[in-house]
Design a protein around this motif. Structure first.
Motif, PDB file in Angstrom:
ATOM      1  N   THR A 269       0.848  -1.184   0.000  1.00 46.68           N
ATOM      2  CA  THR A 269       0.000   0.000   0.000  1.00 46.68           C
ATOM      3  C   THR A 269       0.884   1.234   0.000  1.00 46.68           C
ATOM      4  O   THR A 269       2.074   1.156   0.321  1.00 46.68           O
ATOM      5  CB  THR A 269      -0.956  -0.009   1.213  1.00 46.68           C
ATOM      6  N   THR A 316      -9.989  -4.244   0.908  1.00 46.25           N
ATOM      7  CA  THR A 316     -11.428  -4.473   1.109  1.00 46.25           C
ATOM      8  C   THR A 316     -11.840  -5.806   0.500  1.00 46.25           C
ATOM      9  O   THR A 316     -12.610  -6.566   1.090  1.00 46.25           O
ATOM     10  CB  THR A 316     -12.255  -3.327   0.499  1.00 46.25           C
ATOM     11  N   SER A 390     -20.601   1.222   3.363  1.00 46.11           N
ATOM     12  CA  SER A 390     -19.784   2.195   2.646  1.00 46.11           C
ATOM     13  C   SER A 390     -18.364   2.101   3.185  1.00 46.11           C
ATOM     14  O   SER A 390     -18.163   1.928   4.385  1.00 46.11           O
ATOM     15  CB  SER A 390     -20.367   3.589   2.875  1.00 46.11           C
ATOM     16  N   VAL A 391     -17.392   2.244   2.316  1.00 48.00           N
ATOM     17  CA  VAL A 391     -15.997   2.119   2.739  1.00 48.00           C
ATOM     18  C   VAL A 391     -15.052   2.874   1.821  1.00 48.00           C
ATOM     19  O   VAL A 391     -15.321   3.013   0.638  1.00 48.00           O
ATOM     20  CB  VAL A 391     -15.546   0.639   2.779  1.00 48.00           C
ATOM     21  N   GLY A 392     -13.967   3.373   2.371  1.00 44.40           N
ATOM     22  CA  GLY A 392     -12.865   3.871   1.546  1.00 44.40           C
ATOM     23  C   GLY A 392     -12.669   5.366   1.607  1.00 44.40           C
ATOM     24  O   GLY A 392     -11.567   5.848   1.446  1.00 44.40           O
ATOM     25  N   PRO A 394     -14.711   9.289   3.162  1.00 39.85           N
ATOM     26  CA  PRO A 394     -15.851   9.814   3.924  1.00 39.85           C
ATOM     27  C   PRO A 394     -17.085   9.870   3.018  1.00 39.85           C
ATOM     28  O   PRO A 394     -16.967  10.176   1.841  1.00 39.85           O
ATOM     29  CB  PRO A 394     -15.411  11.235   4.290  1.00 39.85           C
ATOM     30  N   ASP A 416     -21.078   2.849   7.809  1.00 39.44           N
ATOM     31  CA  ASP A 416     -19.983   3.611   7.206  1.00 39.44           C
ATOM     32  C   ASP A 416     -18.732   3.148   7.933  1.00 39.44           C
ATOM     33  O   ASP A 416     -18.489   3.534   9.078  1.00 39.44           O
ATOM     34  CB  ASP A 416     -20.256   5.107   7.403  1.00 39.44           C
ATOM     35  N   THR A 417     -17.966   2.288   7.281  1.00 37.29           N
ATOM     36  CA  THR A 417     -16.879   1.589   7.969  1.00 37.29           C
ATOM     37  C   THR A 417     -15.536   2.264   7.712  1.00 37.29           C
ATOM     38  O   THR A 417     -15.061   2.297   6.592  1.00 37.29           O
ATOM     39  CB  THR A 417     -16.805   0.132   7.481  1.00 37.29           C
ATOM     40  N   TRP A 418     -14.926   2.757   8.769  1.00 32.64           N
ATOM     41  CA  TRP A 418     -13.573   3.314   8.639  1.00 32.64           C
ATOM     42  C   TRP A 418     -12.569   2.259   9.031  1.00 32.64           C
ATOM     43  O   TRP A 418     -12.672   1.664  10.118  1.00 32.64           O
ATOM     44  CB  TRP A 418     -13.371   4.538   9.535  1.00 32.64           C
ATOM     45  N   TRP A 419     -11.613   2.059   8.160  1.00 36.23           N
ATOM     46  CA  TRP A 419     -10.484   1.161   8.454  1.00 36.23           C
ATOM     47  C   TRP A 419      -9.425   1.360   7.396  1.00 36.23           C
ATOM     48  O   TRP A 419      -9.538   2.272   6.583  1.00 36.23           O
ATOM     49  CB  TRP A 419     -10.942  -0.295   8.585  1.00 36.23           C
ATOM     50  N   THR A 421      -5.775  -0.626   5.173  1.00 35.51           N
ATOM     51  CA  THR A 421      -5.020  -1.842   4.849  1.00 35.51           C
ATOM     52  C   THR A 421      -4.362  -2.379   6.128  1.00 35.51           C
ATOM     53  O   THR A 421      -4.356  -3.570   6.387  1.00 35.51           O
ATOM     54  CB  THR A 421      -3.923  -1.506   3.805  1.00 35.51           C
ATOM     55  N   GLU A 422      -3.821  -1.470   6.922  1.00 32.48           N
ATOM     56  CA  GLU A 422      -3.060  -1.865   8.104  1.00 32.48           C
ATOM     57  C   GLU A 422      -3.939  -2.412   9.226  1.00 32.48           C
ATOM     58  O   GLU A 422      -3.455  -3.148  10.077  1.00 32.48           O
ATOM     59  CB  GLU A 422      -2.291  -0.649   8.660  1.00 32.48           C
ATOM     60  N   SER A 509      -2.920   6.613  12.598  1.00 34.88           N
ATOM     61  CA  SER A 509      -3.553   6.158  11.353  1.00 34.88           C
ATOM     62  C   SER A 509      -3.169   6.973  10.130  1.00 34.88           C
ATOM     63  O   SER A 509      -3.378   6.538   9.010  1.00 34.88           O
ATOM     64  CB  SER A 509      -5.064   6.259  11.523  1.00 34.88           C
ATOM     65  N   ASP A 511      -4.774   9.702   9.537  1.00 40.90           N
ATOM     66  CA  ASP A 511      -6.008  10.435   9.249  1.00 40.90           C
ATOM     67  C   ASP A 511      -6.267  11.510  10.301  1.00 40.90           C
ATOM     68  O   ASP A 511      -5.880  11.367  11.462  1.00 40.90           O
ATOM     69  CB  ASP A 511      -7.225   9.488   9.271  1.00 40.90           C
ATOM     70  N   ASN A 532      -6.357  10.042  -1.427  1.00 43.24           N
ATOM     71  CA  ASN A 532      -7.347   9.025  -1.683  1.00 43.24           C
ATOM     72  C   ASN A 532      -8.143   9.453  -2.917  1.00 43.24           C
ATOM     73  O   ASN A 532      -8.917  10.397  -2.860  1.00 43.24           O
ATOM     74  CB  ASN A 532      -8.243   8.997  -0.432  1.00 43.24           C
ATOM     75  N   ARG A 537      -5.696   4.402  -2.839  1.00 46.15           N
ATOM     76  CA  ARG A 537      -4.760   5.103  -1.975  1.00 46.15           C
ATOM     77  C   ARG A 537      -3.456   5.316  -2.726  1.00 46.15           C
ATOM     78  O   ARG A 537      -2.823   4.364  -3.160  1.00 46.15           O
ATOM     79  CB  ARG A 537      -4.576   4.225  -0.741  1.00 46.15           C
TER      80      ARG A 537
HETATM   81  O1  PRX Z   1      -8.261   7.936   4.857  1.00 52.09           O
HETATM   82  C1  PRX Z   1      -8.934   6.769   5.259  1.00 52.09           C
HETATM   83  C2  PRX Z   1      -9.770   6.241   4.121  1.00 52.09           C
HETATM   84  O2  PRX Z   1      -8.978   5.273   3.459  1.00 52.09           O
HETATM   85  C3  PRX Z   1      -7.712   5.145   4.109  1.00 52.09           C
HETATM   86  C4  PRX Z   1      -7.260   3.724   4.066  1.00 52.09           C
HETATM   87  O3  PRX Z   1      -7.043   3.338   2.739  1.00 52.09           O
HETATM   88  P1  PRX Z   1      -6.736   1.825   2.396  1.00 52.09           P
HETATM   89  O4  PRX Z   1      -5.640   1.328   3.244  1.00 52.09           O
HETATM   90  O5  PRX Z   1      -6.540   1.750   0.927  1.00 52.09           O
HETATM   91  O6  PRX Z   1      -8.031   1.039   2.792  1.00 52.09           O
HETATM   92  C5  PRX Z   1      -9.235   1.360   2.180  1.00 52.09           C
HETATM   93  C6  PRX Z   1     -10.322   0.427   2.645  1.00 52.09           C
HETATM   94  C7  PRX Z   1     -10.441   0.257   4.085  1.00 52.09           C
HETATM   95  C8  PRX Z   1      -7.958   5.635   5.506  1.00 52.09           C
HETATM   96  O7  PRX Z   1      -6.772   6.048   6.128  1.00 52.09           O
HETATM   97  N1  PRX Z   1     -11.025   5.613   4.590  1.00 52.09           N
HETATM   98  C9  PRX Z   1     -11.306   4.296   4.657  1.00 52.09           C
HETATM   99  N2  PRX Z   1     -12.573   4.108   5.079  1.00 52.09           N
HETATM  100  C10 PRX Z   1     -13.107   5.321   5.308  1.00 52.09           C
HETATM  101  C11 PRX Z   1     -12.112   6.277   5.007  1.00 52.09           C
HETATM  102  N3  PRX Z   1     -12.335   7.601   5.168  1.00 52.09           N
HETATM  103  C12 PRX Z   1     -13.541   7.977   5.632  1.00 52.09           C
HETATM  104  N4  PRX Z   1     -14.538   7.122   5.927  1.00 52.09           N
HETATM  105  C13 PRX Z   1     -14.374   5.793   5.783  1.00 52.09           C
HETATM  106  N5  PRX Z   1     -15.380   4.961   6.057  1.00 52.09           N
END
Ligand code: PRX
Length: 656
Positions: A269, A316, A390-392, A394, A416-419, A421-422, A509, A511, A532, A537
């Motif tokens: 990543t 994902t 939803s992911v990836g 905001p 709305d899932t925040w996460w 790669t790590e 993170s 972020d 993003n 990413r």
């Molecule tokens: O900035 C955040 C954003 O995607 C970043 C992580 O990217 P990646 O490692 O490619 O993984 C994407 C899939 C999980 C984060 O640091 N991000 C991910 N999910 C959200 C998000 N920003 C806002 N809302 C989310 N639900």
């Protein structure tokens, strides 16, 4: 230190809270709010619930070992095999004829693999890999589009204990070679080509070019995706997938029992330097965590038809198309095509025809759906849907509301899932059977997680104030290290806010975020050199280093410019005196970036300027360029050594 920009980004205020529909709550996998307290009280033993979703060859001795933090070990002493957990045990449970993968191809083809059929395919390919010489712990690189051979190859690797490194098929030859080199990978699984909006695209040529430049000898397996549409010739050390598998018809490979902490896969990543990071995920913790979050957050049940529209080439897809859903024994839908081909209702037609229960996608897609209009979802029966995700990136309240009304018919909660790669799996999101939703805010941290928003000094900020998003407790799905080395892992994530002398370890993170009085976190975006773009990413440093290779370029700064259509790559470039015309240079810059990384990193705008804005200490002020690219009011420019260039850059950007 952490941030060149400061975390003070704007974001739209969350919309009004909504309760999840009672019809959903009544059937939810997790519907009791006590789960939050239980995880607090029982931490870290609470994570046994996740481990209990798996079958272990040998029971673990400790849930968590933290004596070598931040190198945490989860489920230490336990042994298991991921492919066994995703396949064999479902056969033993009498579910051999249940659909595992439901594949929808780009040209309207479809194919179903039952758990038994998937088991057979994985075993045959595992036997093939063995015969080619793959041994336990050898890294196998896989660069395939969204075809069934991709998860089959991943599970075959998992079966024999060979970590896979999946490289998104859209990345360039150079990017593929760099990842193979970094992982010292001697095996590549790829294909002849694939369809891109109806045209045959030659993937093999790209893979061949990559293999030519890597240092080690590479054995390549080629899946024939296109047949007559794109004939290809196999060279030395290249084998046809079908032929190899045919030679192993009926073969069975005993799943290799792996230590919980053994590497399951590696995923590259973008980071804050030009060099991609090889994020290492393990067998026990990762699989337990993805199974748990698929169960608790995505509410997936074995009888469901579940669809995540991401690409398996990114995290994902690994966590929520392949490992989580298959560990739970559900039917996971895999879609090869685009959202608008042959028409803009393609996704809804698939949901309708397959009676999809749970649908998980990205805000970029939702924004496009919204722009196209509600007539497309309304032309189909979407009443099978129970939950949306939803992911990836905001998701702003408006697209959230549109998704809720026009896709979910106000009957499906949205997670709305925040996460990242790590993190391996979800970290901040509502539990859909428990929490109310606040459109625009991801939610509270999941049970057992401790997310805090801190300032530069690492102190927690007040509700409403923005700061850095940090995690203060380990979790089973977390990355264990970087393949490039433990030191880089500590530097990238643990150095900024930890206090090693006090044995206090804090994960950063990258972020910015803020939290409201109710503990709901709104993500504000990256604060490091990562941008993003449409859920991809990208490292600005990686793009910059490609641009600096173009003859005549003196200096380059890449930023993400955000407007109505999302975030795009903006390249600011100053040239050497005798450089050619801007137009030809611009073309060469774009094609160089595509060749170095891939079309996803293509600069939307290349803006030429006599000088880049710099601070007195000579650092390029990217924050200012970001504001200009986003057409926002400019922040403080008093630190600039050359404030006179600002007007020139603004004018040039507007003209582009
Ligand atoms: O900035 C955040 C954003 O995607 C970043 C992580 O990217 P990646 O490692 O490619 O993984 C994407 C899939 C999980 C984060 O640091 N991000 C991910 N999910 C959200 C998000 N920003 C806002 N809302 C989310 N639900």
């Amino acid at each position: 230190m952490v941030d060149r920009n400061g975390p003070n980004r704007g974001a739209v205020a969350p919309g009004s809270p909504q309760r999840p529909p009672s019809t959903f709550v009544e059937q939810a996998n997790v519907a009791d709010g006590e789960v939050y307290e239980e995880f607090e009280e029982e931490w870290p033993e609470c994570w046994e619930r996740a481990a209990a979703l798996l079958e272990w060859d040998r029971a673990y001795e400790a849930v968590l070992e933290d004596d070598d933090a931040p190198f945490y070990r989860w489920f230490a002493g336990g042994r298991l095999n991921a492919s066994y957990n995703c396949l064999d045990r479902h056969l033993e449970a009498g579910r051999k004829n249940h659909a595992a993968i439901w594949w929808e191809g780009k040209r309207g083809e479809s194919q179903t693999y039952t758990y038994r059929e998937l088991f057979v395919a994985v075993n045959e390919f595992a036997a093939t890999l063995r015969e080619l010489g793959v041994e336990e712990d050898d890294v196998v690189t896989i660069s395939l589009p969204m075809i069934p051979e991709l998860p089959i190859a991943m599970l075959a690797c998992a079966r024999i204990g060979a970590p896979h490194s999946v490289v998104f098929a859209g990345l360039s030859a150079d990017a593929l070679a760099a990842r193979m080199d970094a992982a010292n990978s001697e095996y590549l699984v790829t294909c002849d080509g694939y369809y891109r909006r109806g045209d045959a695209f030659n993937q093999k040529r790209k893979a061949d070019n990559a293999v030519l430049t890597v240092e080690q000898d590479v054995t390549t397996v080629v899946v024939d995706r296109l047949g007559e549409a794109l004939p290809h010739v196999l060279g030395e050390n290249q084998y046809d997938y079908d032929e190899l598998v045919r030679a192993h018809e009926g073969a069975r490979v005993e799943p290799v029992s792996r230590d919980a902490e053994d590497m399951l896969f590696l995923m590259y990543t973008s980071g804050t330097t030009g060099q991609p990071k090889g994020v290492v995920h393990t067998t026990g913790g990762y699989l337990a965590y993805t199974a748990w979050t698929t169960h608790a957050v995505l509410d997936v049940e074995p009888e469901d038809t579940y669809w995540c529209s991401a690409d398996i080439g990114w995290i994902t897809g690994h966590s929520y198309i392949v490992y989580g859903p298959l560990a739970l024994g559900t039917t996971t839908l895999m879609y090869e095509g685009a959202t608008d081909y042959p028409d803009r209702d393609r996704l809804w037609e698939i949901v309708d025809r397959n009676a999809v229960d749970v649908f998980y996608t990205a805000p970029t897609a939702i924004q496009a759906f919204m722009k196209w209009g509600e007539e497309y979802p309304e032309a189909h029966d979407l009443s099978s849907l129970r939950l949306l995700g939803s992911v990836g990136e905001p998701i702003s309240p408006r697209p959230w509301q549109w998704y809720y009304e026009h896709v979910g018919n106000e009957a499906c909660p949205i997670v709305d899932t925040w996460w990242q790669t790590e993190t391996g799996g979800h970290v901040i999101t509502t539990l859909p059977g428990v929490c109310e939703m606040k459109p625009g805010a991801a939610g509270p941290p999941l049970p057992g997680l401790d997310a805090r928003i801190v300032d530069d000094a690492g102190e927690e900020v007040e509700p409403g104030a923005s700061g850095y998003l940090t995690l203060h407790r380990p979790w089973p799905g977390m990355a264990r290290t970087l393949y490039d080395g433990d030191d880089r892992y500590v530097e990238e994530y643990w150095q900024q806010f930890s206090d090693p002398d006090a044995d206090e370890w804090v994960y950063f993170s990258g972020d910015a975020a803020r939290v409201d009085e109710g503990g709901y976190v709104t993500i504000l975006g990256r604060v490091d050199d990562v941008i993003n773009v449409s859920g991809h990413r990208l490292s600005t440093m990686e793009i910059e280093s490609a641009i600096l290779d173009v003859q005549g370029v003196a200096e380059a700064a890449v930023v993400g410019g955000t407007g109505m259509t999302g975030t795009h790559v903006y390249a600011y470039v100053s040239t050497e005196n005798d450089a050619e015309s801007d137009a030809t240079m611009s073309e060469r810059i774009v094609s160089t970036v595509e060749a170095a990384i891939g079309p996803i990193a293509r600069p939307e705008e290349v803006v030429f300027t006599s000088e880049l804005p710099k601070t007195r200490s000579g650092k390029i002020m990217r924050r200012l360029l970001e504001d200009i690219a986003s057409d926002e009011e400019l922040g403080d420019t008093s630190a600039l050594r050359n404030p006179e260039v600002v007007g020139e850059i603004q004018t040039a950007t507007r003209e582009e």
